[in-house]
Design a protein around this motif. Sequence first.
Motif, PDB file in Angstrom:
ATOM      1  N   PRO A  20       1.691 -14.797   8.714  1.00  0.00           N
ATOM      2  CA  PRO A  20       0.242 -15.028   8.829  1.00  0.00           C
ATOM      3  C   PRO A  20      -0.522 -13.746   9.138  1.00  0.00           C
ATOM      4  N   VAL A  21      -1.651 -13.571   8.458  1.00  0.00           N
ATOM      5  CA  VAL A  21      -2.498 -12.395   8.661  1.00  0.00           C
ATOM      6  C   VAL A  21      -3.879 -12.860   9.126  1.00  0.00           C
ATOM      7  N   ILE A  22      -4.295 -12.371  10.294  1.00  0.00           N
ATOM      8  CA  ILE A  22      -5.620 -12.653  10.840  1.00  0.00           C
ATOM      9  C   ILE A  22      -6.468 -11.397  10.705  1.00  0.00           C
ATOM     10  N   ALA A  23      -7.630 -11.508  10.086  1.00  0.00           N
ATOM     11  CA  ALA A  23      -8.569 -10.389  10.036  1.00  0.00           C
ATOM     12  C   ALA A  23      -9.522 -10.500  11.220  1.00  0.00           C
ATOM     13  N   ALA A  24      -9.521  -9.481  12.068  1.00  0.00           N
ATOM     14  CA  ALA A  24     -10.453  -9.405  13.196  1.00  0.00           C
ATOM     15  C   ALA A  24     -11.578  -8.459  12.784  1.00  0.00           C
ATOM     16  N   VAL A  25     -12.687  -9.037  12.346  1.00  0.00           N
ATOM     17  CA  VAL A  25     -13.766  -8.272  11.714  1.00  0.00           C
ATOM     18  C   VAL A  25     -14.739  -7.773  12.772  1.00  0.00           C
ATOM     19  N   ASN A  26     -14.706  -6.479  13.015  1.00  0.00           N
ATOM     20  CA  ASN A  26     -15.593  -5.849  13.989  1.00  0.00           C
ATOM     21  C   ASN A  26     -16.611  -4.980  13.247  1.00  0.00           C
ATOM     22  N   GLY A  27     -17.878  -5.349  13.301  1.00  0.00           N
ATOM     23  CA  GLY A  27     -18.903  -4.550  12.636  1.00  0.00           C
ATOM     24  C   GLY A  27     -18.975  -4.816  11.144  1.00  0.00           C
ATOM     25  N   PHE A  28     -19.284  -3.771  10.366  1.00  0.00           N
ATOM     26  CA  PHE A  28     -19.506  -3.918   8.933  1.00  0.00           C
ATOM     27  C   PHE A  28     -18.216  -4.240   8.184  1.00  0.00           C
ATOM     28  N   ALA A  29     -18.272  -5.251   7.335  1.00  0.00           N
ATOM     29  CA  ALA A  29     -17.204  -5.555   6.384  1.00  0.00           C
ATOM     30  C   ALA A  29     -17.887  -5.690   5.031  1.00  0.00           C
ATOM     31  N   LEU A  30     -17.929  -4.592   4.302  1.00  0.00           N
ATOM     32  CA  LEU A  30     -18.693  -4.537   3.060  1.00  0.00           C
ATOM     33  C   LEU A  30     -17.776  -4.171   1.901  1.00  0.00           C
ATOM     34  N   GLY A  31     -18.080  -4.702   0.720  1.00  0.00           N
ATOM     35  CA  GLY A  31     -17.312  -4.360  -0.467  1.00  0.00           C
ATOM     36  C   GLY A  31     -15.829  -4.607  -0.258  1.00  0.00           C
ATOM     37  N   GLY A  32     -15.033  -3.536  -0.455  1.00  0.00           N
ATOM     38  CA  GLY A  32     -13.595  -3.655  -0.281  1.00  0.00           C
ATOM     39  C   GLY A  32     -13.195  -4.100   1.107  1.00  0.00           C
ATOM     40  N   GLY A  33     -14.041  -3.847   2.099  1.00  0.00           N
ATOM     41  CA  GLY A  33     -13.753  -4.309   3.448  1.00  0.00           C
ATOM     42  C   GLY A  33     -13.799  -5.820   3.561  1.00  0.00           C
ATOM     43  N   LYS A  64     -18.346   0.036  15.095  1.00  0.00           N
ATOM     44  CA  LYS A  64     -19.317  -0.016  13.998  1.00  0.00           C
ATOM     45  C   LYS A  64     -18.814  -0.755  12.772  1.00  0.00           C
ATOM     46  N   ALA A  65     -17.521  -0.593  12.445  1.00  0.00           N
ATOM     47  CA  ALA A  65     -17.065  -1.105  11.148  1.00  0.00           C
ATOM     48  C   ALA A  65     -15.628  -1.572  11.164  1.00  0.00           C
ATOM     49  N   PHE A  66     -15.404  -2.705  10.526  1.00  0.00           N
ATOM     50  CA  PHE A  66     -14.070  -3.143  10.119  1.00  0.00           C
ATOM     51  C   PHE A  66     -13.649  -2.237   8.968  1.00  0.00           C
ATOM     52  N   ILE A 101      -2.501  -3.874  12.873  1.00  0.00           N
ATOM     53  CA  ILE A 101      -2.755  -2.745  11.975  1.00  0.00           C
ATOM     54  C   ILE A 101      -4.241  -2.419  12.073  1.00  0.00           C
ATOM     55  N   THR A 102      -4.545  -1.186  12.470  1.00  0.00           N
ATOM     56  CA  THR A 102      -5.933  -0.765  12.669  1.00  0.00           C
ATOM     57  C   THR A 102      -6.275   0.353  11.694  1.00  0.00           C
ATOM     58  N   ILE A 103      -7.265   0.124  10.857  1.00  0.00           N
ATOM     59  CA  ILE A 103      -7.726   1.171   9.938  1.00  0.00           C
ATOM     60  C   ILE A 103      -8.484   2.201  10.767  1.00  0.00           C
ATOM     61  N   ASN A 104      -8.081   3.451  10.672  1.00  0.00           N
ATOM     62  CA  ASN A 104      -8.540   4.479  11.606  1.00  0.00           C
ATOM     63  C   ASN A 104      -9.159   5.662  10.858  1.00  0.00           C
ATOM     64  N   ARG A 105     -10.334   5.422  10.272  1.00  0.00           N
ATOM     65  CA  ARG A 105     -11.114   6.486   9.639  1.00  0.00           C
ATOM     66  C   ARG A 105     -12.556   6.389  10.165  1.00  0.00           C
ATOM     67  N   PRO A 106     -12.759   6.558  11.454  1.00  0.00           N
ATOM     68  CA  PRO A 106     -14.084   6.292  12.041  1.00  0.00           C
ATOM     69  C   PRO A 106     -15.202   7.139  11.463  1.00  0.00           C
ATOM     70  N   THR A 107     -14.913   8.375  11.062  1.00  0.00           N
ATOM     71  CA  THR A 107     -15.981   9.217  10.504  1.00  0.00           C
ATOM     72  C   THR A 107     -16.421   8.740   9.131  1.00  0.00           C
ATOM     73  N   LYS A 108     -15.598   7.909   8.476  1.00  0.00           N
ATOM     74  CA  LYS A 108     -15.929   7.322   7.170  1.00  0.00           C
ATOM     75  C   LYS A 108     -16.209   5.827   7.291  1.00  0.00           C
ATOM     76  N   LEU A 109     -16.438   5.373   8.519  1.00  0.00           N
ATOM     77  CA  LEU A 109     -16.627   3.937   8.784  1.00  0.00           C
ATOM     78  C   LEU A 109     -15.468   3.118   8.217  1.00  0.00           C
ATOM     79  N   ASN A 110     -14.263   3.715   8.304  1.00  0.00           N
ATOM     80  CA  ASN A 110     -13.004   3.074   7.886  1.00  0.00           C
ATOM     81  C   ASN A 110     -12.978   2.701   6.405  1.00  0.00           C
ATOM     82  N   ALA A 111     -13.710   3.437   5.594  1.00  0.00           N
ATOM     83  CA  ALA A 111     -13.743   3.164   4.147  1.00  0.00           C
ATOM     84  C   ALA A 111     -12.348   3.287   3.548  1.00  0.00           C
TER      85      ALA A 111
END
Length: 260
Positions: free
Chosen positions: A100-113, A60-62, A17-27
């Motif tokens: 099982p859920v693996i988080a693959a953290v690429n770039g910023f993981a801030l706040g809710g990320g 840039k961002a998870f 599952i890939t969060i796909n909001r690149p213009t919002k840094l996937n917020a």
Amino acid sequence: MDYNNILVNQNDGITTITINRPTKLNALNKETIAELHSAFAKANEDTTTKVIIITGTGEKAFVAGADISEFADFSVDQGAELARKGQEDLFDFVENLNTPVIAAVNGFALGGGLELAMAAHFRIASDNARMGLPEVSLGVIPGYGGTQRLPQLVGKGRAMEMIMTAGMIDANTALSYGLVNHVVTQEELIPLAEKIAGKIMRNSSVAIAEGIKAINAGFKNGVDGFKAEIDAFGTCFGTEDFKEGTTAFLEKRKANFPGK
């Protein structure tokens, strides 16, 4: 199902599952949280999915945080409801999945990320990852489980410092804190997640689900984790996977788990 903010790919027992909001840094906004809930639920119900990988699009961002514009004018009651619903629909939901859920953290993981990454069963990170809970710089605190999961993972003192300073830590610091299990290059991140997923898939999915339940029980107030382990251990004895696993061991062959 078509989604506006996420991509879902299923291949060889792994649902990515890939969060796909690149213009919002996937917020994370409300729609994205709802879509994530749906995708996680479908993957968990799919018997062909043995492992789920959650990541973000781009380099840039998870997930760079929550979409602040959605709640900047909320009242006290609305703020509490935002946190309650978010925890229920996504963060607690992910933590308690059987798969099982693996988080693959690429770039910023801030706040809710970072809170989403911490809700996963474990985390790996690219070497450019940066993690933090900056909410106090906005006059609020983490509301999606950050004040609970971060101290469980890194200890009370480090969690206090990270939350109070609103600062970020780099991937190697996160590794030394125990917040992530591995740090690799950006190019190696998803291949490593898939490699670990492959190791997981060799084992009994039924036993893994019981293991997740027992481990989580030890972090819940008012729950006896040892009792939960005893119950989960006993449950395994009534499964087809237990019969196959023990028979294969005694016959000195590789087990072929039916997942039942």
